[in-house]
Design a protein around this motif. Structure first.
Motif, PDB file in Angstrom:
ATOM      1  N   PRO A  36       0.801  -1.228   0.000  1.00 47.42           N
ATOM      2  CA  PRO A  36       0.000   0.000   0.000  1.00 47.42           C
ATOM      3  C   PRO A  36       0.837   1.283   0.000  1.00 47.42           C
ATOM      4  O   PRO A  36       0.323   2.358  -0.304  1.00 47.42           O
ATOM      5  N   ARG A  37       2.115   1.186   0.288  1.00 40.75           N
ATOM      6  CA  ARG A  37       2.986   2.375   0.266  1.00 40.75           C
ATOM      7  C   ARG A  37       3.393   2.750  -1.158  1.00 40.75           C
ATOM      8  O   ARG A  37       3.923   3.830  -1.371  1.00 40.75           O
ATOM      9  N   ARG A  38       3.168   1.853  -2.105  1.00 43.18           N
ATOM     10  CA  ARG A  38       3.519   2.141  -3.504  1.00 43.18           C
ATOM     11  C   ARG A  38       2.413   2.966  -4.150  1.00 43.18           C
ATOM     12  O   ARG A  38       1.242   2.614  -4.050  1.00 43.18           O
ATOM     13  N   PHE A  39       2.788   4.008  -4.854  1.00 43.73           N
ATOM     14  CA  PHE A  39       1.777   4.799  -5.548  1.00 43.73           C
ATOM     15  C   PHE A  39       1.186   4.020  -6.718  1.00 43.73           C
ATOM     16  O   PHE A  39       0.055   4.266  -7.130  1.00 43.73           O
ATOM     17  N   ASP A  40       1.944   3.061  -7.239  1.00 41.64           N
ATOM     18  CA  ASP A  40       1.494   2.273  -8.382  1.00 41.64           C
ATOM     19  C   ASP A  40       1.117   0.847  -7.985  1.00 41.64           C
ATOM     20  O   ASP A  40       1.162  -0.063  -8.791  1.00 41.64           O
ATOM     21  N   ARG A  41       0.715   0.685  -6.727  1.00 40.22           N
ATOM     22  CA  ARG A  41       0.409  -0.660  -6.241  1.00 40.22           C
ATOM     23  C   ARG A  41      -0.702  -1.293  -7.076  1.00 40.22           C
ATOM     24  O   ARG A  41      -1.537  -0.604  -7.663  1.00 40.22           O
ATOM     25  N   LEU A  42      -0.687  -2.613  -7.096  1.00 41.29           N
ATOM     26  CA  LEU A  42      -1.692  -3.362  -7.838  1.00 41.29           C
ATOM     27  C   LEU A  42      -2.703  -3.976  -6.877  1.00 41.29           C
ATOM     28  O   LEU A  42      -2.377  -4.296  -5.735  1.00 41.29           O
ATOM     29  N   THR A  43      -3.903  -4.163  -7.367  1.00 40.64           N
ATOM     30  CA  THR A  43      -4.923  -4.849  -6.580  1.00 40.64           C
ATOM     31  C   THR A  43      -4.677  -6.354  -6.671  1.00 40.64           C
ATOM     32  O   THR A  43      -3.928  -6.832  -7.531  1.00 40.64           O
ATOM     33  N   HIS A  44      -5.334  -7.083  -5.784  1.00 43.88           N
ATOM     34  CA  HIS A  44      -5.223  -8.546  -5.851  1.00 43.88           C
ATOM     35  C   HIS A  44      -5.723  -9.059  -7.205  1.00 43.88           C
ATOM     36  O   HIS A  44      -5.150 -10.003  -7.766  1.00 43.88           O
ATOM     37  N   ALA A  45      -6.760  -8.424  -7.731  1.00 50.36           N
ATOM     38  CA  ALA A  45      -7.291  -8.832  -9.038  1.00 50.36           C
ATOM     39  C   ALA A  45      -6.256  -8.602 -10.143  1.00 50.36           C
ATOM     40  O   ALA A  45      -6.098  -9.446 -11.039  1.00 50.36           O
ATOM     41  N   ASP A  46      -5.554  -7.474 -10.084  1.00 49.37           N
ATOM     42  CA  ASP A  46      -4.521  -7.178 -11.085  1.00 49.37           C
ATOM     43  C   ASP A  46      -3.386  -8.201 -11.016  1.00 49.37           C
ATOM     44  O   ASP A  46      -2.894  -8.680 -12.039  1.00 49.37           O
ATOM     45  N   ILE A  47      -2.970  -8.519  -9.792  1.00 49.20           N
ATOM     46  CA  ILE A  47      -1.891  -9.495  -9.610  1.00 49.20           C
ATOM     47  C   ILE A  47      -2.348 -10.865 -10.105  1.00 49.20           C
ATOM     48  O   ILE A  47      -1.604 -11.567 -10.798  1.00 49.20           O
ATOM     49  N   ALA A  48      -3.571 -11.222  -9.767  1.00 48.82           N
ATOM     50  CA  ALA A  48      -4.111 -12.512 -10.209  1.00 48.82           C
ATOM     51  C   ALA A  48      -4.121 -12.610 -11.728  1.00 48.82           C
ATOM     52  O   ALA A  48      -3.745 -13.642 -12.298  1.00 48.82           O
ATOM     53  N   GLU A  49      -4.506 -11.531 -12.376  1.00 49.97           N
ATOM     54  CA  GLU A  49      -4.542 -11.535 -13.842  1.00 49.97           C
ATOM     55  C   GLU A  49      -3.141 -11.700 -14.432  1.00 49.97           C
ATOM     56  O   GLU A  49      -2.940 -12.496 -15.346  1.00 49.97           O
ATOM     57  N   ARG A  50      -2.180 -10.975 -13.884  1.00 49.38           N
ATOM     58  CA  ARG A  50      -0.800 -11.064 -14.392  1.00 49.38           C
ATOM     59  C   ARG A  50      -0.210 -12.450 -14.205  1.00 49.38           C
ATOM     60  O   ARG A  50       0.520 -12.935 -15.060  1.00 49.38           O
ATOM     61  N   ALA A  51      -0.485 -13.064 -13.050  1.00 49.66           N
ATOM     62  CA  ALA A  51       0.127 -14.355 -12.731  1.00 49.66           C
ATOM     63  C   ALA A  51      -0.739 -15.541 -13.147  1.00 49.66           C
ATOM     64  O   ALA A  51      -0.330 -16.688 -12.949  1.00 49.66           O
TER      65      ALA A  51
END
Length: 121
Positions: free
Chosen positions: A76-91
């Motif tokens: 959450p400290r990253r300004f460009d953090r990804l959501t769990h859904a975004d991470i799930a899609e990438r992986a």
């Protein structure tokens, strides 16, 4: 069945090295780490077992790095953090699995699970 992974204060066992195959051997679908050339069944079992353990160790280690990367991307400290859904899609994971991997990665980053405990579920 997979063998238990070492605990944080136990040394990590080194599996047999995974040697890269020459390009011409990799192109032959029947060729696999020169196993087809081993005639002695005892030697074949020993080498195949070494490779199996090496692949398992490599998969476990790669999963730990996936979890660490997922945790870093979801920080959450990253300004460009990804959501769990975004991470799930990438992986190519489910969102629920991505949440578990993020938590597992956070545990690894905090040093709570130690390396070798590749079981986010």
């Amino acid at each position: 069945m997979a063998e238990p992974t070492p605990r944080p204060n136990e040394p990590r066992l080194r599996p047999a090295p995974l040697l890269f195959e020459p390009a011409e051997a990799a192109g032959d679908p029947e060729h696999f780490f020169d196993l087809e050339s081993i005639d002695d069944p005892g030697a074949l079992l020993a080498r195949a077992t070494e490779l199996t353990q090496a692949f398992r160790a490599a998969a476990d280690r790669a999963m730990e790095f996936q979890a660490i990367a997922a945790a870093q991307l979801a920080d959450p400290r990253r300004f460009d953090r990804l959501t769990h859904a975004d991470i799930a899609e990438r992986a190519e994971w489910t969102e629920d699995y991505a949440k578990k991997m993020v938590e597992f990665g956070r545990d690894l980053l905090r040093g709570e699970n130690g390396h070798g405990q590749a079981d986010p579920v």
